[in-house]
Design a protein around this motif. Structure first.
Motif, PDB file in Angstrom:
ATOM      1  N   ARG A   1       4.123  41.123  53.192  1.00  0.00           N
ATOM      2  CA  ARG A   1       5.064  40.211  52.777  1.00  0.00           C
ATOM      3  C   ARG A   1       4.835  39.897  51.190  1.00  0.00           C
ATOM      4  O   ARG A   1       5.862  39.842  50.564  1.00  0.00           O
ATOM      5  N   LYS A   2       3.682  39.546  50.842  1.00  0.00           N
ATOM      6  CA  LYS A   2       3.701  39.416  49.396  1.00  0.00           C
ATOM      7  C   LYS A   2       4.003  40.495  48.635  1.00  0.00           C
ATOM      8  O   LYS A   2       4.578  40.143  47.624  1.00  0.00           O
ATOM      9  N   LEU A   3       3.586  41.778  49.137  1.00  0.00           N
ATOM     10  CA  LEU A   3       4.229  42.939  48.251  1.00  0.00           C
ATOM     11  C   LEU A   3       5.534  43.003  47.821  1.00  0.00           C
ATOM     12  O   LEU A   3       6.046  43.116  46.774  1.00  0.00           O
ATOM     13  N   PHE A   4       6.359  42.730  48.905  1.00  0.00           N
ATOM     14  CA  PHE A   4       7.913  42.821  48.849  1.00  0.00           C
ATOM     15  C   PHE A   4       8.348  41.511  48.186  1.00  0.00           C
ATOM     16  O   PHE A   4       9.345  41.729  47.399  1.00  0.00           O
ATOM     17  N   GLU A   5       7.805  40.180  48.394  1.00  0.00           N
ATOM     18  CA  GLU A   5       8.119  39.124  47.594  1.00  0.00           C
ATOM     19  C   GLU A   5       8.001  39.564  46.128  1.00  0.00           C
ATOM     20  O   GLU A   5       9.012  39.012  45.254  1.00  0.00           O
ATOM     21  N   LEU A   6       6.873  40.158  45.547  1.00  0.00           N
ATOM     22  CA  LEU A   6       6.683  40.201  44.283  1.00  0.00           C
ATOM     23  C   LEU A   6       7.691  41.292  43.778  1.00  0.00           C
ATOM     24  O   LEU A   6       8.285  41.312  42.518  1.00  0.00           O
ATOM     25  N   ILE A   7       7.954  42.516  44.583  1.00  0.00           N
ATOM     26  CA  ILE A   7       8.732  43.519  44.206  1.00  0.00           C
ATOM     27  C   ILE A   7      10.307  42.808  43.865  1.00  0.00           C
ATOM     28  O   ILE A   7      10.951  43.389  42.793  1.00  0.00           O
ATOM     29  N   TYR A   8      10.753  42.329  44.839  1.00  0.00           N
ATOM     30  CA  TYR A   8      12.109  41.636  44.674  1.00  0.00           C
ATOM     31  C   TYR A   8      12.209  40.683  43.731  1.00  0.00           C
ATOM     32  O   TYR A   8      13.215  40.368  42.912  1.00  0.00           O
ATOM     33  N   GLN A   9      11.264  39.617  43.404  1.00  0.00           N
ATOM     34  CA  GLN A   9      11.276  38.761  42.330  1.00  0.00           C
ATOM     35  C   GLN A   9      11.396  39.425  41.204  1.00  0.00           C
ATOM     36  O   GLN A   9      12.221  38.890  40.231  1.00  0.00           O
ATOM     37  N   ARG A  10      10.563  40.483  40.851  1.00  0.00           N
ATOM     38  CA  ARG A  10      10.505  41.001  39.577  1.00  0.00           C
ATOM     39  C   ARG A  10      11.737  42.046  39.530  1.00  0.00           C
ATOM     40  O   ARG A  10      11.772  42.774  38.435  1.00  0.00           O
ATOM     41  N   LYS A  11      12.523  42.422  40.568  1.00  0.00           N
ATOM     42  CA  LYS A  11      13.556  43.434  40.609  1.00  0.00           C
ATOM     43  C   LYS A  11      12.835  44.759  39.984  1.00  0.00           C
ATOM     44  O   LYS A  11      13.751  45.500  39.497  1.00  0.00           O
ATOM     45  N   GLY A  12      11.826  44.879  40.660  1.00  0.00           N
ATOM     46  CA  GLY A  12      11.355  46.410  40.464  1.00  0.00           C
ATOM     47  C   GLY A  12      10.477  46.623  39.216  1.00  0.00           C
ATOM     48  O   GLY A  12       9.795  47.767  38.883  1.00  0.00           O
ATOM     49  N   ALA A  13      10.647  45.482  38.211  1.00  0.00           N
ATOM     50  CA  ALA A  13       9.942  45.698  36.944  1.00  0.00           C
ATOM     51  C   ALA A  13       8.474  45.376  36.938  1.00  0.00           C
ATOM     52  O   ALA A  13       8.101  44.006  36.551  1.00  0.00           O
ATOM     53  N   ILE A  14       7.668  45.929  37.766  1.00  0.00           N
ATOM     54  CA  ILE A  14       6.186  45.530  37.872  1.00  0.00           C
ATOM     55  C   ILE A  14       5.559  46.752  38.348  1.00  0.00           C
ATOM     56  O   ILE A  14       5.979  47.565  39.042  1.00  0.00           O
ATOM     57  N   SER A  15       4.269  47.117  37.588  1.00  0.00           N
ATOM     58  CA  SER A  15       3.529  48.335  37.851  1.00  0.00           C
ATOM     59  C   SER A  15       2.852  48.273  39.235  1.00  0.00           C
ATOM     60  O   SER A  15       2.530  47.009  39.957  1.00  0.00           O
ATOM     61  N   VAL A  16       2.273  49.272  39.643  1.00  0.00           N
ATOM     62  CA  VAL A  16       1.622  49.474  41.049  1.00  0.00           C
ATOM     63  C   VAL A  16       0.461  48.834  40.700  1.00  0.00           C
ATOM     64  O   VAL A  16      -0.202  48.260  41.644  1.00  0.00           O
ATOM     65  N   ALA A  17      -0.077  49.110  39.608  1.00  0.00           N
ATOM     66  CA  ALA A  17      -1.641  48.482  39.064  1.00  0.00           C
ATOM     67  C   ALA A  17      -1.639  46.990  39.397  1.00  0.00           C
ATOM     68  O   ALA A  17      -2.437  46.244  39.921  1.00  0.00           O
ATOM     69  N   GLU A  18      -0.602  46.392  38.611  1.00  0.00           N
ATOM     70  CA  GLU A  18      -0.468  44.839  38.881  1.00  0.00           C
ATOM     71  C   GLU A  18      -0.219  44.489  40.360  1.00  0.00           C
ATOM     72  O   GLU A  18      -0.751  43.462  40.618  1.00  0.00           O
ATOM     73  N   LEU A  19       0.726  45.093  41.091  1.00  0.00           N
ATOM     74  CA  LEU A  19       0.840  44.968  42.442  1.00  0.00           C
ATOM     75  C   LEU A  19      -0.382  44.800  43.286  1.00  0.00           C
ATOM     76  O   LEU A  19      -0.912  44.129  44.071  1.00  0.00           O
ATOM     77  N   SER A  20      -1.139  45.842  43.043  1.00  0.00           N
ATOM     78  CA  SER A  20      -2.306  46.217  43.733  1.00  0.00           C
ATOM     79  C   SER A  20      -3.426  44.914  43.442  1.00  0.00           C
ATOM     80  O   SER A  20      -4.181  44.481  44.276  1.00  0.00           O
ATOM     81  N   GLU A  21      -3.740  44.613  42.139  1.00  0.00           N
ATOM     82  CA  GLU A  21      -4.465  43.517  41.815  1.00  0.00           C
ATOM     83  C   GLU A  21      -4.116  42.244  42.355  1.00  0.00           C
ATOM     84  O   GLU A  21      -4.743  41.398  42.860  1.00  0.00           O
ATOM     85  N   GLN A  22      -2.656  41.947  42.446  1.00  0.00           N
ATOM     86  CA  GLN A  22      -2.291  40.513  42.942  1.00  0.00           C
ATOM     87  C   GLN A  22      -2.418  40.277  44.321  1.00  0.00           C
ATOM     88  O   GLN A  22      -2.507  39.300  44.887  1.00  0.00           O
ATOM     89  N   ILE A  23      -2.051  41.544  45.192  1.00  0.00           N
ATOM     90  CA  ILE A  23      -2.237  41.462  46.463  1.00  0.00           C
ATOM     91  C   ILE A  23      -3.373  41.855  47.138  1.00  0.00           C
ATOM     92  O   ILE A  23      -3.729  41.808  48.542  1.00  0.00           O
ATOM     93  N   PHE A  24      -4.323  42.533  46.367  1.00  0.00           N
ATOM     94  CA  PHE A  24      -5.686  42.774  46.923  1.00  0.00           C
ATOM     95  C   PHE A  24      -5.779  44.034  47.731  1.00  0.00           C
ATOM     96  O   PHE A  24      -6.128  43.938  49.053  1.00  0.00           O
ATOM     97  N   TRP A  25      -4.778  45.179  47.543  1.00  0.00           N
ATOM     98  CA  TRP A  25      -4.543  46.078  48.185  1.00  0.00           C
ATOM     99  C   TRP A  25      -4.598  47.288  47.360  1.00  0.00           C
ATOM    100  O   TRP A  25      -3.942  47.517  46.446  1.00  0.00           O
ATOM    101  N   ASN A  26      -5.293  48.376  47.598  1.00  0.00           N
ATOM    102  CA  ASN A  26      -5.803  49.499  46.864  1.00  0.00           C
ATOM    103  C   ASN A  26      -4.259  50.267  46.757  1.00  0.00           C
ATOM    104  O   ASN A  26      -3.667  50.522  47.620  1.00  0.00           O
ATOM    105  N   SER A  27      -4.068  50.737  45.506  1.00  0.00           N
ATOM    106  CA  SER A  27      -2.833  51.428  45.079  1.00  0.00           C
ATOM    107  C   SER A  27      -2.417  52.869  45.730  1.00  0.00           C
ATOM    108  O   SER A  27      -1.659  53.085  46.378  1.00  0.00           O
ATOM    109  N   ARG A  28      -3.744  53.425  46.021  1.00  0.00           N
ATOM    110  CA  ARG A  28      -3.588  54.591  47.025  1.00  0.00           C
ATOM    111  C   ARG A  28      -3.139  54.378  48.319  1.00  0.00           C
ATOM    112  O   ARG A  28      -2.382  54.916  48.644  1.00  0.00           O
ATOM    113  N   GLN A  29      -3.754  52.971  49.074  1.00  0.00           N
ATOM    114  CA  GLN A  29      -3.075  52.800  50.259  1.00  0.00           C
ATOM    115  C   GLN A  29      -1.793  52.524  50.287  1.00  0.00           C
ATOM    116  O   GLN A  29      -0.939  52.551  51.207  1.00  0.00           O
TER     117      GLN A  29
END
Length: 253
Positions: free
Chosen positions: A147-175
């Motif tokens: 839920r948090k992942l998609f909230e961030l993606i849509y809020q930023r309209k895709g302009a966010i890195s995988v690393a930043e998303l991983s850090e903010q939602i505490f979910w490994n980027s590989r996963q």
């Protein structure tokens, strides 16, 4: 309403289902002639009902697009009612992986979710019925990270890195990427690029043929637009004969 006899109507969902549904929309060809169209990637999964004077009623599920669709046609009197799902909707409402229909689609039974040909008579009633069905299928629980992942993606309209998303939602980027590839058929970065392209169409629809945000420079902007639409921004803006339905829907508002 578009030009050249194509009628487009869009309805946004209420808050109760907004995490799962992007919009409900309909398209009618009232031009009296067959219309050529090209679909553009928009980050949505479409469930649509369709019929025309020469085509039987059918229900189709379209997966995510990563490139412009092959040129297709809308028959005379053709009409299409659609539910455009966000990715959480594809997973939690449709309850299936769409990885196998990337850049394509599949036919569903003509009584899917209790829909029938009569549902194409009235778009407002179609929306009411669709909302009732979707609300009946709402999950009791959703993975908080998703839920948090998609909230961030849509809020930023895709302009966010995988690393930043991983850090903010505490979910490994590989996963995260494993989840995206298995569930949706593409990587998270690829999906973010599609959302960024979709966001840029809002600027192009207003005649702005230069990057306003999220692109390195003009060359990068043109390259990305051509990658997802098949043409450069200037040609996309011309949109001869309303070929690009998504862009036409933006300029008609």
């Amino acid at each position: 309403m578009m030009e050249d006899g194509l009628q487009y109507t869009i309805v946004k969902p209420d808050e109760a289902i907004a995490s799962f549904v992007d919009s409900f929309w309909c398209l009618r060809n009232e031009s009296g002639v067959i219309k050529e169209t090209i679909g553009l990637p928009d980050g949505r999964v479409d469930l649509f009902l369709f019929k025309s004077s020469v085509d039987n009623f059918r229900i189709v599920l379209l997966g995510l697009g990563t490139m412009p669709h092959e040129e297709a046609t809308i028959p005379i009197d053709g009409q299409l009612f659609c539910i455009s799902f966000k990715l959480l909707g594809a997973e939690y409402i449709l309850k299936e992986s769409i990885a196998g229909i990337i850049n394509t689609g599949k036919f569903l039974s003509t009584d899917f979710w209790g829909f029938c040909e009569l549902d194409l008579v009235d778009f407002e009633l179609f929306v009411v019925k669709s909302v009732q069905i979707i609300k009946s299928l709402l999950p009791s629980m959703i993975d908080k990270r998703k839920r948090k992942l998609f909230e961030l993606i849509y809020q930023r309209k895709g302009a966010i890195s995988v690393a930043e998303l991983s850090e903010q939602i505490f979910w490994n980027s590989r996963q995260i990427n494993r989840y995206f590839n298995q569930q949706f058929g593409l990587s998270l970065k690829s999906y973010c690029n599609i959302l960024r392209f979709r966001s840029s169409l809002d600027h192009i629809a207003k005649g702005k043929l230069f990057p306003e945000e999220h692109f390195f420079d003009q060359t990068h902007f043109i390259k990305e637009i051509k990658k997802f639409s098949g043409v450069v921004p200037k040609e996309l803006l011309k949109n001869k004969n309303d070929r690009f339905i998504l862009l036409s829907s933006l300029t008609s508002r």
